[in-house]
Design an enzyme around this catalytic site. Structure first.
Site, PDB file in Angstrom:
ATOM      1  N   TYR A   1     -26.841 -13.344  27.469  1.00 50.97           N
ATOM      2  CA  TYR A   1     -25.681 -14.246  27.455  1.00 50.97           C
ATOM      3  C   TYR A   1     -26.136 -15.705  27.348  1.00 50.97           C
ATOM      4  O   TYR A   1     -25.628 -16.469  26.520  1.00 50.97           O
ATOM      5  CB  TYR A   1     -24.852 -14.018  28.725  1.00 50.97           C
ATOM      6  CG  TYR A   1     -23.694 -14.961  28.893  1.00 50.97           C
ATOM      7  CD1 TYR A   1     -22.538 -14.818  28.132  1.00 50.97           C
ATOM      8  CD2 TYR A   1     -23.751 -16.007  29.817  1.00 50.97           C
ATOM      9  CE1 TYR A   1     -21.464 -15.688  28.287  1.00 50.97           C
ATOM     10  CE2 TYR A   1     -22.679 -16.875  29.982  1.00 50.97           C
ATOM     11  CZ  TYR A   1     -21.548 -16.718  29.220  1.00 50.97           C
ATOM     12  OH  TYR A   1     -20.490 -17.576  29.364  1.00 50.97           O
TER      13      TYR A   1
ATOM     14  N   SER B   1     -22.163 -22.917  27.948  1.00 49.24           N
ATOM     15  CA  SER B   1     -22.163 -22.496  29.355  1.00 49.24           C
ATOM     16  C   SER B   1     -23.365 -23.088  30.071  1.00 49.24           C
ATOM     17  O   SER B   1     -24.454 -23.186  29.491  1.00 49.24           O
ATOM     18  CB  SER B   1     -22.235 -20.973  29.464  1.00 49.24           C
ATOM     19  OG  SER B   1     -22.461 -20.600  30.819  1.00 49.24           O
TER      20      SER B   1
ATOM     21  N   THR C   1      -9.480 -20.218  19.941  1.00 48.76           N
ATOM     22  CA  THR C   1      -9.799 -18.789  19.843  1.00 48.76           C
ATOM     23  C   THR C   1      -9.965 -18.245  21.264  1.00 48.76           C
ATOM     24  O   THR C   1     -10.446 -18.955  22.155  1.00 48.76           O
ATOM     25  CB  THR C   1     -11.080 -18.548  19.017  1.00 48.76           C
ATOM     26  OG1 THR C   1     -12.190 -19.138  19.685  1.00 48.76           O
ATOM     27  CG2 THR C   1     -10.953 -19.109  17.611  1.00 48.76           C
ATOM     28  N   GLY C   2      -9.531 -17.008  21.458  1.00 44.96           N
ATOM     29  CA  GLY C   2      -9.557 -16.468  22.821  1.00 44.96           C
ATOM     30  C   GLY C   2      -8.595 -17.231  23.723  1.00 44.96           C
ATOM     31  O   GLY C   2      -8.875 -17.471  24.895  1.00 44.96           O
ATOM     32  N   GLY C   3      -7.443 -17.585  23.163  1.00 48.98           N
ATOM     33  CA  GLY C   3      -6.470 -18.375  23.933  1.00 48.98           C
ATOM     34  C   GLY C   3      -5.521 -17.538  24.774  1.00 48.98           C
ATOM     35  O   GLY C   3      -4.608 -18.075  25.397  1.00 48.98           O
TER      36      GLY C   3
ATOM     37  N   GLY D   1      -7.698 -16.878  30.571  1.00 49.84           N
ATOM     38  CA  GLY D   1      -8.703 -17.749  31.181  1.00 49.84           C
ATOM     39  C   GLY D   1      -8.753 -19.167  30.637  1.00 49.84           C
ATOM     40  O   GLY D   1      -7.737 -19.851  30.500  1.00 49.84           O
ATOM     41  N   ILE D   2      -9.977 -19.604  30.324  1.00 51.20           N
ATOM     42  CA  ILE D   2     -10.208 -20.989  29.886  1.00 51.20           C
ATOM     43  C   ILE D   2      -9.425 -21.296  28.611  1.00 51.20           C
ATOM     44  O   ILE D   2      -8.859 -22.386  28.466  1.00 51.20           O
ATOM     45  CB  ILE D   2     -11.722 -21.205  29.674  1.00 51.20           C
ATOM     46  CG1 ILE D   2     -12.443 -21.247  31.033  1.00 51.20           C
ATOM     47  CG2 ILE D   2     -11.994 -22.469  28.870  1.00 51.20           C
ATOM     48  CD1 ILE D   2     -13.964 -21.285  30.958  1.00 51.20           C
ATOM     49  N   GLY D   3      -9.370 -20.337  27.693  1.00 53.53           N
ATOM     50  CA  GLY D   3      -8.642 -20.564  26.440  1.00 53.53           C
ATOM     51  C   GLY D   3      -7.160 -20.792  26.701  1.00 53.53           C
ATOM     52  O   GLY D   3      -6.548 -21.701  26.121  1.00 53.53           O
TER      53      GLY D   3
HETATM   54  N1  LIG Z   1     -15.202 -18.582  33.282  1.00 52.19           N
HETATM   55  C1  LIG Z   1     -16.401 -19.126  33.427  1.00 52.19           C
HETATM   56  O1  LIG Z   1     -16.880 -19.342  34.574  1.00 52.19           O
HETATM   57  C2  LIG Z   1     -17.198 -19.525  32.217  1.00 52.19           C
HETATM   58  C3  LIG Z   1     -18.354 -20.280  32.417  1.00 52.19           C
HETATM   59  C4  LIG Z   1     -19.084 -20.681  31.306  1.00 52.19           C
HETATM   60  C5  LIG Z   1     -18.665 -20.338  30.029  1.00 52.19           C
HETATM   61  N2  LIG Z   1     -17.539 -19.585  29.875  1.00 52.19           N
HETATM   62  C6  LIG Z   1     -17.131 -19.255  28.492  1.00 52.19           C
HETATM   63  O2  LIG Z   1     -15.762 -19.539  28.342  1.00 52.19           O
HETATM   64  C7  LIG Z   1     -15.181 -18.689  27.358  1.00 52.19           C
HETATM   65  C8  LIG Z   1     -13.934 -18.033  27.914  1.00 52.19           C
HETATM   66  O3  LIG Z   1     -14.272 -17.313  29.065  1.00 52.19           O
HETATM   67  P1  LIG Z   1     -13.190 -16.894  30.152  1.00 52.19           P
HETATM   68  O4  LIG Z   1     -13.875 -16.904  31.461  1.00 52.19           O
HETATM   69  O5  LIG Z   1     -11.945 -17.661  29.962  1.00 52.19           O
HETATM   70  O6  LIG Z   1     -12.995 -15.349  29.742  1.00 52.19           O
HETATM   71  P2  LIG Z   1     -11.695 -14.418  29.623  1.00 52.19           P
HETATM   72  O7  LIG Z   1     -10.716 -14.714  30.691  1.00 52.19           O
HETATM   73  O8  LIG Z   1     -12.245 -13.033  29.521  1.00 52.19           O
HETATM   74  O9  LIG Z   1     -11.092 -14.839  28.221  1.00 52.19           O
HETATM   75  C9  LIG Z   1     -11.766 -14.539  27.028  1.00 52.19           C
HETATM   76  C10 LIG Z   1     -10.800 -14.667  25.885  1.00 52.19           C
HETATM   77  O10 LIG Z   1     -11.503 -14.469  24.654  1.00 52.19           O
HETATM   78  C11 LIG Z   1     -10.882 -13.422  23.924  1.00 52.19           C
HETATM   79  N3  LIG Z   1     -11.905 -12.769  23.139  1.00 52.19           N
HETATM   80  C12 LIG Z   1     -13.030 -12.127  23.549  1.00 52.19           C
HETATM   81  N4  LIG Z   1     -13.717 -11.669  22.510  1.00 52.19           N
HETATM   82  C13 LIG Z   1     -13.022 -12.028  21.396  1.00 52.19           C
HETATM   83  C14 LIG Z   1     -13.209 -11.851  20.002  1.00 52.19           C
HETATM   84  N5  LIG Z   1     -14.274 -11.173  19.503  1.00 52.19           N
HETATM   85  N6  LIG Z   1     -12.303 -12.371  19.153  1.00 52.19           N
HETATM   86  C15 LIG Z   1     -11.239 -13.044  19.624  1.00 52.19           C
HETATM   87  N7  LIG Z   1     -10.992 -13.220  20.909  1.00 52.19           N
HETATM   88  C16 LIG Z   1     -11.874 -12.727  21.787  1.00 52.19           C
HETATM   89  C17 LIG Z   1     -10.235 -12.556  24.998  1.00 52.19           C
HETATM   90  O11 LIG Z   1      -9.162 -11.747  24.499  1.00 52.19           O
HETATM   91  P3  LIG Z   1      -9.424 -10.254  23.947  1.00 52.19           P
HETATM   92  O12 LIG Z   1     -10.382  -9.584  24.906  1.00 52.19           O
HETATM   93  O13 LIG Z   1      -8.078  -9.625  23.910  1.00 52.19           O
HETATM   94  O14 LIG Z   1     -10.017 -10.424  22.589  1.00 52.19           O
HETATM   95  C18 LIG Z   1      -9.695 -13.634  25.914  1.00 52.19           C
HETATM   96  O15 LIG Z   1      -8.537 -14.222  25.385  1.00 52.19           O
HETATM   97  C19 LIG Z   1     -16.283 -17.707  26.949  1.00 52.19           C
HETATM   98  O16 LIG Z   1     -16.918 -18.170  25.771  1.00 52.19           O
HETATM   99  C20 LIG Z   1     -17.254 -17.787  28.135  1.00 52.19           C
HETATM  100  O17 LIG Z   1     -18.552 -17.423  27.768  1.00 52.19           O
HETATM  101  C21 LIG Z   1     -16.809 -19.162  30.929  1.00 52.19           C
END
Ligand SMILES: NC(=O)c1ccc[n+]([C@@H]2O[C@H](COP(=O)([O-])OP(=O)(O)OC[C@H]3O[C@@H](n4cnc5c(N)ncnc54)[C@H](OP(=O)(O)O)[C@@H]3O)[C@@H](O)[C@H]2O)c1
Length: 257
Positions: free
Chosen positions: A152, A139, A14-16, A19-21
């Protein structure tokens, strides 16, 4: 002999679309899995699927909406009959000063990170095969007490807790549930969600690197490596854990360079 760790497996990220996804979907595919990716923004999702190639299917779906998750489950069932791996990754959140956070901020953050994670796994359960692997994205902020990250971090504490409870709930089916806890992984989200400029992100990455024992921030593919491990038989005796992927940031005091 097949050297791919996930040959023949069907995975959902999900959220692929970002970023991480996205980085994790790429790694799962490289290890032989067929991968479903989701996201809310159609265009971003379709662009991501086009970049990933032919062993991926994009389904526009909001993780916090029951009808979307049911539609997703039906699509996967019709295509493949079942699912072997869930990476419940969709989520995010930004720093909001404690005094300023509103009910809307609370609901938005908890809706996607907590309810969205719960709903994703609960709705996909009927099509999850026995022996499947579920990986939740938590996280390191959950145990750091960073300023402005109260909402958060609380959501991510809940996510970590789900991994423990569901390990028990699903043990009779041999389904393993683990969490990953990313450290600092600069992604599109830093700009799109946090509102940082590219220069801000670089400056932050440079500054924080001195507090990370491995001396640098991480990549989405490196987080994906940890998910591949937890999804594969290499971790078949591991369940209920939180695997921290942060270059050692929260495990030891690295001091300043
Ligand atoms: N990057 C970091 O440093 C970090 C550190 C710790 C934890 N995390 C966790 O890692 C995960 C991904 O973060 P990221 O940094 O890769 O963020 P990102 O680049 O903003 O990617 C987030 C992804 O989730 C999707 N998304 C958001 N809300 C959604 C929803 N309600 N339903 C379906 N898709 C949804 C977004 O697409 P749409 O907006 O189009 O829906 C996007 O594909 C998150 O859970 C975040 O809390 C990240």
């Amino acid at each position: 002999m097949d050297t791919q760790l996930l040959a023949g497996k069907v995975a959902l990220v999900t959220g692929g679309s970002s970023g991480i996804g996205f980085g994790t979907a790429k790694r799962l595919m490289e290890e032989g899995a067929f991968v479903y990716i989701t996201g809310r923004r159609k265009e971003v999702l379709e662009q991501a699927a086009a970049k990933l190639g032919s062993r991926v299917k994009a389904v526009q779906a909001d993780s916090s909406k029951k009808e979307d998750m049911l539609r997703l489950a039906n699509i996967i069932k019709e295509d493949n009959g079942g699912l072997d791996i869930i990476f419940a990754n969709a989520g995010g959140g930004k720093a909001i000063p404690f005094e300023e956070a509103t009910e809307a901020d609370y609901r938005r953050t908890f809706d996607v990170n907590v309810w969205g994670t719960y709903l994703t796994v609960q709705t996909l359960l009927p099509i999850l095969r026995d022996g499947a692997s579920i990986i939740l994205n938590a996280s390191i902020t959950a145990y750091m007490g960073l300023p402005g990250f109260g909402l958060y971090a609380a959501t991510k504490t809940a996510v970590r807790s789900f991994a423990r409870s569901w390990t028990t709930d699903l043990k009779s089916r041999g389904i393993r549930v683990n969490a990953v806890s990313p450290g600092v992984i600069p992604t599109e989200g830093y700009e799109v969600v946090q509102g940082m400029s590219a220069a801000d992100v670089q400056a932050y990455a440079d500054r924080v690197s001195s507090e990370i024992p491995l001396g640098r921030v991480g990549t989405s593919e490196e987080l994906g490596d940890a998910v591949v491990f937890l999804a594969s038989d290499l971790s078949k005796y591991i369940t209920g854990i939180e695997l921290t992927v942060d270059g050692g940031m929260t495990q030891v005091y690295a001091g300043k360079n």
